[in-house]
Design a protein around this motif. Structure first.
Motif, PDB file in Angstrom:
ATOM      1  N   PHE A  76      46.053  17.184  63.417  1.00  0.00           N
ATOM      2  CA  PHE A  76      44.978  17.080  64.375  1.00  0.00           C
ATOM      3  C   PHE A  76      43.703  16.418  63.733  1.00  0.00           C
ATOM      4  CE2 PHE A  76      42.223  18.814  67.511  1.00  0.00           C
ATOM      5  CZ  PHE A  76      41.649  17.731  68.357  1.00  0.00           C
ATOM      6  N   THR A  89      42.876  15.813  60.569  1.00  0.00           N
ATOM      7  CA  THR A  89      43.386  14.444  60.184  1.00  0.00           C
ATOM      8  C   THR A  89      43.386  13.190  60.987  1.00  0.00           C
ATOM      9  OG1 THR A  89      45.125  14.850  58.770  1.00  0.00           O
ATOM     10  CG2 THR A  89      44.657  12.948  58.663  1.00  0.00           C
ATOM     11  N   GLY A  90      43.515  13.396  62.042  1.00  0.00           N
ATOM     12  CA  GLY A  90      43.160  12.289  63.291  1.00  0.00           C
ATOM     13  C   GLY A  90      41.924  12.348  63.854  1.00  0.00           C
ATOM     14  N   LEU A  91      41.626  13.910  63.635  1.00  0.00           N
ATOM     15  CA  LEU A  91      39.685  13.047  64.096  1.00  0.00           C
ATOM     16  C   LEU A  91      38.914  12.330  63.366  1.00  0.00           C
ATOM     17  CD1 LEU A  91      38.744  17.229  65.248  1.00  0.00           C
ATOM     18  CD2 LEU A  91      39.381  14.864  66.348  1.00  0.00           C
ATOM     19  N   GLY A  92      39.605  12.918  61.719  1.00  0.00           N
ATOM     20  CA  GLY A  92      38.321  12.021  60.925  1.00  0.00           C
ATOM     21  C   GLY A  92      38.086  12.260  59.731  1.00  0.00           C
ATOM     22  N   GLY A  93      37.850  11.987  58.649  1.00  0.00           N
ATOM     23  CA  GLY A  93      37.443  12.441  57.471  1.00  0.00           C
ATOM     24  C   GLY A  93      37.730  12.402  56.257  1.00  0.00           C
ATOM     25  N   ARG A 110      29.264  14.687  73.471  1.00  0.00           N
ATOM     26  CA  ARG A 110      29.135  13.486  73.712  1.00  0.00           C
ATOM     27  C   ARG A 110      29.945  12.973  73.031  1.00  0.00           C
ATOM     28  NH1 ARG A 110      23.891  15.187  72.090  1.00  0.00           N
ATOM     29  NH2 ARG A 110      23.998  14.851  69.859  1.00  0.00           N
ATOM     30  N   ASP A 111      30.891  12.973  71.842  1.00  0.00           N
ATOM     31  CA  ASP A 111      31.912  11.895  71.509  1.00  0.00           C
ATOM     32  C   ASP A 111      32.775  12.425  72.178  1.00  0.00           C
ATOM     33  OD1 ASP A 111      29.392  11.896  69.377  1.00  0.00           O
ATOM     34  OD2 ASP A 111      30.525  12.033  67.674  1.00  0.00           O
ATOM     35  N   LEU A 112      33.613  13.400  71.699  1.00  0.00           N
ATOM     36  CA  LEU A 112      34.767  14.171  72.493  1.00  0.00           C
ATOM     37  C   LEU A 112      34.897  15.047  73.422  1.00  0.00           C
ATOM     38  CD1 LEU A 112      35.325  15.434  68.979  1.00  0.00           C
ATOM     39  CD2 LEU A 112      37.195  13.456  69.721  1.00  0.00           C
ATOM     40  N   GLU A 166      27.098  -0.616  59.984  1.00  0.00           N
ATOM     41  CA  GLU A 166      27.774   0.206  60.616  1.00  0.00           C
ATOM     42  C   GLU A 166      27.759   2.018  60.166  1.00  0.00           C
ATOM     43  OE1 GLU A 166      32.202   0.921  63.784  1.00  0.00           O
ATOM     44  OE2 GLU A 166      31.829  -1.035  62.262  1.00  0.00           O
ATOM     45  N   GLU A 176      27.055   4.979  62.703  1.00  0.00           N
ATOM     46  CA  GLU A 176      27.751   6.063  64.172  1.00  0.00           C
ATOM     47  C   GLU A 176      27.060   7.026  64.242  1.00  0.00           C
ATOM     48  OE1 GLU A 176      31.811   5.667  65.763  1.00  0.00           O
ATOM     49  OE2 GLU A 176      31.615   3.303  65.914  1.00  0.00           O
ATOM     50  N   ASP A 208      32.103   8.100  59.403  1.00  0.00           N
ATOM     51  CA  ASP A 208      32.307   6.609  59.656  1.00  0.00           C
ATOM     52  C   ASP A 208      31.722   5.907  59.942  1.00  0.00           C
ATOM     53  OD1 ASP A 208      34.842   6.630  61.557  1.00  0.00           O
ATOM     54  OD2 ASP A 208      33.704   7.186  62.936  1.00  0.00           O
ATOM     55  N   LYS A 266      30.973   2.697  57.657  1.00  0.00           N
ATOM     56  CA  LYS A 266      31.279   1.448  57.192  1.00  0.00           C
ATOM     57  C   LYS A 266      29.985   0.440  56.315  1.00  0.00           C
ATOM     58  CE  LYS A 266      35.525   0.329  58.744  1.00  0.00           C
ATOM     59  NZ  LYS A 266      36.167  -0.032  59.525  1.00  0.00           N
ATOM     60  N   LYS A 270      37.891   4.804  69.980  1.00  0.00           N
ATOM     61  CA  LYS A 270      37.710   5.558  68.882  1.00  0.00           C
ATOM     62  C   LYS A 270      39.265   6.141  68.964  1.00  0.00           C
ATOM     63  CE  LYS A 270      33.961   8.741  69.533  1.00  0.00           C
ATOM     64  NZ  LYS A 270      33.032   9.167  70.805  1.00  0.00           N
ATOM     65  N   MET A 288      40.893   7.172  65.512  1.00  0.00           N
ATOM     66  CA  MET A 288      42.113   8.275  65.157  1.00  0.00           C
ATOM     67  C   MET A 288      43.313   8.034  64.759  1.00  0.00           C
ATOM     68  SD  MET A 288      40.428  11.089  68.213  1.00  0.00           S
ATOM     69  CE  MET A 288      39.004  11.606  67.849  1.00  0.00           C
ATOM     70  N   ASN A 295      43.838   7.445  61.046  1.00  0.00           N
ATOM     71  CA  ASN A 295      43.272   8.400  60.696  1.00  0.00           C
ATOM     72  C   ASN A 295      44.889   8.921  59.526  1.00  0.00           C
ATOM     73  OD1 ASN A 295      40.680   7.820  60.368  1.00  0.00           O
ATOM     74  ND2 ASN A 295      40.268   9.135  61.845  1.00  0.00           N
ATOM     75  N   LEU A 296      45.575   8.148  60.671  1.00  0.00           N
ATOM     76  CA  LEU A 296      46.928   9.342  60.620  1.00  0.00           C
ATOM     77  C   LEU A 296      47.932   8.435  59.370  1.00  0.00           C
ATOM     78  CD1 LEU A 296      46.981  11.210  63.755  1.00  0.00           C
ATOM     79  CD2 LEU A 296      48.285  11.961  61.774  1.00  0.00           C
ATOM     80  N   LEU A 354      44.820  14.560  70.629  1.00  0.00           N
ATOM     81  CA  LEU A 354      43.609  13.513  69.721  1.00  0.00           C
ATOM     82  C   LEU A 354      43.271  12.611  71.607  1.00  0.00           C
ATOM     83  CD1 LEU A 354      45.384  12.237  66.559  1.00  0.00           C
ATOM     84  CD2 LEU A 354      43.047  13.980  66.898  1.00  0.00           C
ATOM     85  N   SER A 378      41.435  15.495  73.261  1.00  0.00           N
ATOM     86  CA  SER A 378      40.045  15.592  73.128  1.00  0.00           C
ATOM     87  C   SER A 378      38.973  14.352  73.486  1.00  0.00           C
ATOM     88  CB  SER A 378      40.443  15.665  71.870  1.00  0.00           C
ATOM     89  OG  SER A 378      40.325  14.617  70.923  1.00  0.00           O
TER      90      SER A 378
END
Ligand SMILES: Nc1ncnc2c1ncn2[C@@H]1O[C@H](COP(=O)(O)OP(=O)(O)OP(=O)(O)O)[C@@H](O)[C@H]1O
Ligand SMILES: [Mg+2]
Lengths: 712, 271
Positions: A137, A139-143, A231-233, A348, A350, A356, A358, B206, B210, B213-214, B266, B269
């Motif tokens: 999870f 990892t999917g969110l990022g960073g 705002r984002d999620l 880019e 965000e 995130d 670019k 978005k 995500m 990212n996986l 994801l 969310s």
């Protein structure tokens, strides 16, 4: 012995004193107090403290209840974790308040029953249950990649998320699982939305009453991050709200803080803004209570990680730039001017998540692709600094920080040549996971041949496995039967002469002619080349070596029958300077007596530096023409070599090598007898690309069968 | 299957301008390659707009186009053509490639690595400066007219053995690399193709990120633009976003329960 019993005695005295302190006279007057005390003395210090606390609160409730608790307590601790004990006591007290002493004592006395119920409820969610999900999870969110670890508190040092070993706050398992997710997400948000930017960390550390301020900073950041997440999620935001405590007093304080910190909720608010605001809350004594998913902050832990990483990544970044320039120079030979200029432009950005952003990179004005590892590096640097500082843009050959591994192993530079045997030396890159880049031409590999041994071994094996060999041959013949040429087809690659002649005859005699005049092969034409890579490390000595050789003999028989092209090489080596593969059978070679003698002559050598062997043999395999190419490794354990090639490093390099050959179109597969292989093989080879054989003697029986499954 | 159908070519003029959002300078590069009679290799992950791009170029260059979806049973004769026996007589029928060369069309071999290896025999001479198509069975060497253009596509991300492109083949082509578009461009595409509103579109983009990212941490590939468009279409049709992402994206990406759960959460969310 004497020391031990003396120690025990002292322990008991201390426990008795503490117990008396916590519960007054009544408990100590119990008839079996001596036994109880020595049982309590056996508990862990944490459990003891916990027990005394319960005593204290019970002594204010009722003496009888307290006595009965002390009597049952050792048993309770043997049956439940402290959280269960807590609930058991709470339950008894509630019962006392509602129904009186009798019912309460009953609960305490029936501790076994309670413990069983408690464990059945299964409301708890353990770290192990949640960790796989959380890792994916987040990892999917990022960073940047975040590790997970267990700790008594929830916090992050920006490299790992520390989470408790279980949650049982809610009476429903699902909700406790969600709590895990949200706790991790909150910590992730700190790393993503710049709570721990290096400037912020430095500023916090410079202030005097750090802890006081940190606690307030944490609350203010909670407010800022919450707004970002809203705002984002938005979906996550709703889940957070559903988890908030109902407690009105706390909510009032939060609302007050939120209205005073309104500017943190606006887009573009930074952690520095939160830090500035801390002063405005200097007079506040009562802090808003943290929600269950809001973790603690440990700024020193962050600082340690951060300062090390910033330094390391700066060098990695600079040397990656240098690599880019080197690559460019090697393309435009001759014109080696040092004045190549690399520029980076933000294209880019965000709101919030710095990872995130670019970038566009140009070399002497020309836009170039940013390689993936550099992209990750940029993201990670942005997460720490929020910008790419000027001095990062100066390419740098080699930082002092890197190459720790090289120092160990590159000392014997002349070693390779001194070996007497000459022959071509192949050089291969090795993947360095700590630096996330290749060590260029780091490994030197030679092809050696195996001394011939007596070929009786082969005959003996054939006799020993007569039965199995027969059935192997039968199944493999069946495979061949599937691939016959099909005649009289409507279309196809060849002309079916028989059919043409028939139809010609029809034509001449004035009959209707058939249009089914072609031949074609069935779909599953066998066009396979397979490379067997045999582990010849020292650990294979004995049984494993025998089993490997026997398996090869059986395999060769089967493969000869199938007509698949195959080669067999052994591999071993010691350090990156002496990687070796041993020719046993090359692709073009027949299964001759010589090959048999080589198989017979396979003997254990040194270590298992797997990555370089995979790269080399994969390369050889790629030079043969075949529709399907397989690289099958027979091994007895994880990749390991002298001088740093072990654990994560070895596994990551091997995995990388496998990815490289996969990209080149080769199917890797691993057959191993290492029972621990489940831990690392799926990661290296992929979920379905390996087989673990639990007993060495079974290897010869299994290998041919595995090969059949792989190729049909 | 009747013979006529297997060799019928799908040659057509692209009448209406296809919607294509340029990601880089691919339009210029393609035009330049076309003008210089160079064959073109489109390289990139699935669903990133390669087919759409070639249709757009066919429209822009005003050439008819022939698309051949390659499969593992496709042989050189399938491309070139063959004699058929019809009512006692032999008739030659052009394959799609021959047809394209004859008419000066754009011939697009989609997923060329899927085809049998012997197809390279006919592709190679067409792709160097000779630009000829040897038709062995007719004993003919056909010279390609200047308008003819060969484009092939190839997805380097597949890990399967069957799907590698040989060096000798790939080095004959001008390679245009496709990646998933940046967020803004992808948003435009999704809005245009699925007609969802901007806010939803942004969320879909978005979510796409995500899943990407996986990639490599459980997924072989993140969601392609195509999948995002598909999810958008479902949502636009009244399906709940989380259901749409589950069905149109998550299950299209993986069967692994752990990954499905992660992708599902994801999605939850965001929406
Ligand atoms: N740049 C783009 N402009 C417009 N639409 C696009 C673009 N990229 C992707 N799409 C959308 O994605 C869908 C899939 O694109 P397309 O079929 O061209 O993919 P592809 O690269 O050919 O995939 P495959 O390799 O699987 O054949 C298109 O139908 C279109 O909706
Ligand atoms: Mg396509």
């Amino acid at each position: 012995m004497i020391d031990n019993s003396k120690q025990n005695f002292l322990n008991r005295v201390r426990v008795q004193k503490d117990l008396e302190g916590a519960s007054g006279e009544s408990a100590v007057n119990l008839t079996n107090i001596d036994t109880l005390v020595s049982e309590i003395a056996e508990l862990t210090p944490e459990d003891q403290q916990f027990l005394f606390e319960q005593c204290r609160s019970l002594s204010e409730t009722n003496d009888e209840l307290l006595k009965s608790f002390v009597t049952q307590a050792p048993k309770a601790f043997s049956l439940m974790a402290s959280k269960g004990v807590q609930q058991w006591v709470d339950n008894a007290i509630t019962m006392y308040d509602n129904k009186g002493l009798g019912s309460a004592v009953e609960i305490i006395e029936q501790v076994e029953q309670y413990a069983e119920e408690y464990s059945n409820r299964g409301i708890r969610c353990d770290f192990d249950e949640a960790s796989t999900f959380i890792r994916n999870f987040v990892t999917g969110l990022g960073g940047r990649e975040l590790k997970l670890a267990v700790d008594s508190e929830s916090f992050t040092d920006t490299e790992s998320l520390y989470l408790p070993d279980s949650f049982d706050l809610f009476p429903v398992a699902d909700k406790n699982f969600s709590l895990y997710k949200l706790t991790a997400t909150h910590l992730w948000a700190q790393t993503w939305y710049g709570t721990w930017r290096s400037k912020v960390v430095e500023k916090i550390l410079k202030t005097s009453d750090t802890n006081q301020r940190l606690a307030k900073f944490n609350r203010l950041e909670c407010i800022r991050l919450e707004a970002q997440i809203e705002r984002d999620l938005p979906g996550l935001y709703r889940q957070f709200r559903a988890m908030d405590s109902e407690e009105t007093e706390g909510k009032k304080i939060w609302d007050d803080w939120k209205s005073r910190a309104a500017r943190l909720q606006r887009p573009g608010a930074k952690a520095l803004d939160s830090l500035e605001l801390v002063d405005e809350f200097a007079e506040d004594i009562v802090l808003p209570p943290l929600q269950p998913y809001q973790g603690e902050m440990h700024v020193n832990r962050v600082y340690e990680i951060l300062s090390e990483r910033i330094e390391r990544e700066k060098e990695e970044f600079q040397s990656a730039l240098q690599d880019l320039i080197d690559d460019e120079n090697s393309l435009t030979e001759g014109t080696e001017d040092a004045s190549k200029k690399i520029e980076l432009e933000l294209i880019e950005d965000e709101d919030g998540g710095a990872g995130d952003t670019k970038f566009q990179m140009s070399l002497d004005g020309e836009i170039i692709n940013i390689p993936e590892h550099l992209q990750d590096l940029l993201g990670s640097i942005m997460q720490d600094l929020g910008e790419i500082p000027e001095d990062y843009m100066e390419p740098n050959e080699n930082g002092e920080y890197s190459d720790k591994l090289t120092e160990q192993t590159e000392t014997d530079e002349n070693d390779v040549a001194s070996d007497g045997e000459d022959g071509e030396i192949f050089r291969y890159d090795e993947w360095d996971c700590t630096r996330q880049r290749f060590r260029q031409r780091f490994c030197s590999l030679r092809e050696l041949s195996i001394p011939l041994a007596e070929s009786e071994f082969v005959d003996e094996t054939l006799i020993k496995y007569k039965g199995i060999l027969k059935s192997i041959k039968r199944t493999f013949e069946a495979i061949l039967g599937e691939n016959r040429l099909q005649r009289r087809q409507l279309d196809g690659d060849g002309i079916d002469l028989d059919a043409v002649i028939d139809s010609f005859a029809d034509l001449v005699s004035g009959n209707e002619t058939s249009e089914y005049l072609y031949t074609r092969y069935r779909n599953k034409e066998r066009n396979i080349a397979v490379m067997f890579m045999i582990d010849m490390s020292g650990s294979t000595l004995g049984w494993v070596n025998d089993a490997e050789r026997e398996s090869l003999v059986l395999l060769c028989e089967a493969l000869e029958l199938l007509g698949d092209r195959y080669a067999i090489y052994g591999f071993s080596g010691r350090t990156n300077k002496r990687c070796e593969v041993y020719k046993i059978k090359e692709f073009g070679q027949k299964y001759s007596d010589e090959v048999k003698q080589r198989i017979s002559g396979i003997r254990p050598k040194a270590y298992t530096r797997m990555g370089v062997a995979i790269r080399h043999l994969g390369h050889l395999l790629n030079q043969t023409q075949a529709r399907t190419k397989l690289l099958i490794t027979l091994s007895d354990g994880r990749p390991e070599d002298y001088g740093g090639y072990k654990g994560k490093y070895g596994i990551e390099d091997t995995r990388h090598a496998l990815l490289e050959i996969k990209q080149a179109g080769i199917h890797p597969f691993c057959i191993t007898i290492d029972n621990e292989a489940q831990d690392y093989l799926p990661y290296m080879y992929g979920k379905v690309n390996y087989a673990v054989i639990d007993e060495v003697p079974k290897l010869p029986y299994k290998v041919a069968d595995i090969y059949r499954r792989l190729t049909t | 299957m009747p013979v006529e159908e297997t060799i019928k070519t799908s040659q057509h003029f692209v009448e209406k301008e296809p919607y294509y959002e340029a990601i880089n300078d691919e339009v210029d590069v393609f035009s330049a390659a076309y003008n210089n009679h160079l064959p073109i290799l489109l390289k990139g992950p699935t669903g990133c707009g390669k087919t759409r791009f070639i249709e757009y170029m066919a429209w822009k260059l005003q050439r008819p186009m022939v698309t051949v979806a390659c499969h593992d049973d496709l042989t050189a004769s399938d491309l070139i053509g063959r004699y058929l026996v019809k009512g006692g007589q032999t008739v030659w029928v052009d394959g799609p490639l021959t047809d394209a060369v004859r008419n000066g069309s754009i011939c697009y071999l989609d997923e060329v690595v899927e085809a049998r290896k012997d197809t390279s025999v006919v592709i190679h001479p067409l792709c160097d400066d000779r630009r000829i198509l040897p038709i062995e069975k007719l004993g003919e060497l056909m010279q390609a007219p200047p308008e003819f253009c060969l484009a092939i596509s190839y997805n380097p991300g597949y890990q399967s053995v069957l799907k590698d492109l040989k060096q000798s083949t790939r080095q004959r082509f001008v390679a245009i690399e496709f990646t998933y578009p940046d967020s803004d461009t992808e948003l435009k595409i999704i809005l245009q193709e699925s007609q969802v509103d901007k806010k939803l579109g942004e969320k879909i983009v978005k979510f796409g990120r995500m899943t990407r990212n996986l990639k490599g941490s459980g997924l072989d590939e993140g969601a392609s633009t195509r999948l995002l468009v598909n999810a958008g279409k479902l949502i636009q049709d009244g399906i709940k976003p989380v259901v749409a992402t589950d069905t149109a994206i998550a299950h299209a990406l993986t069967d692994d329960p752990d990954m499905l759960q992660a992708v599902h959460e994801l999605s939850r969310s965001i929406f």
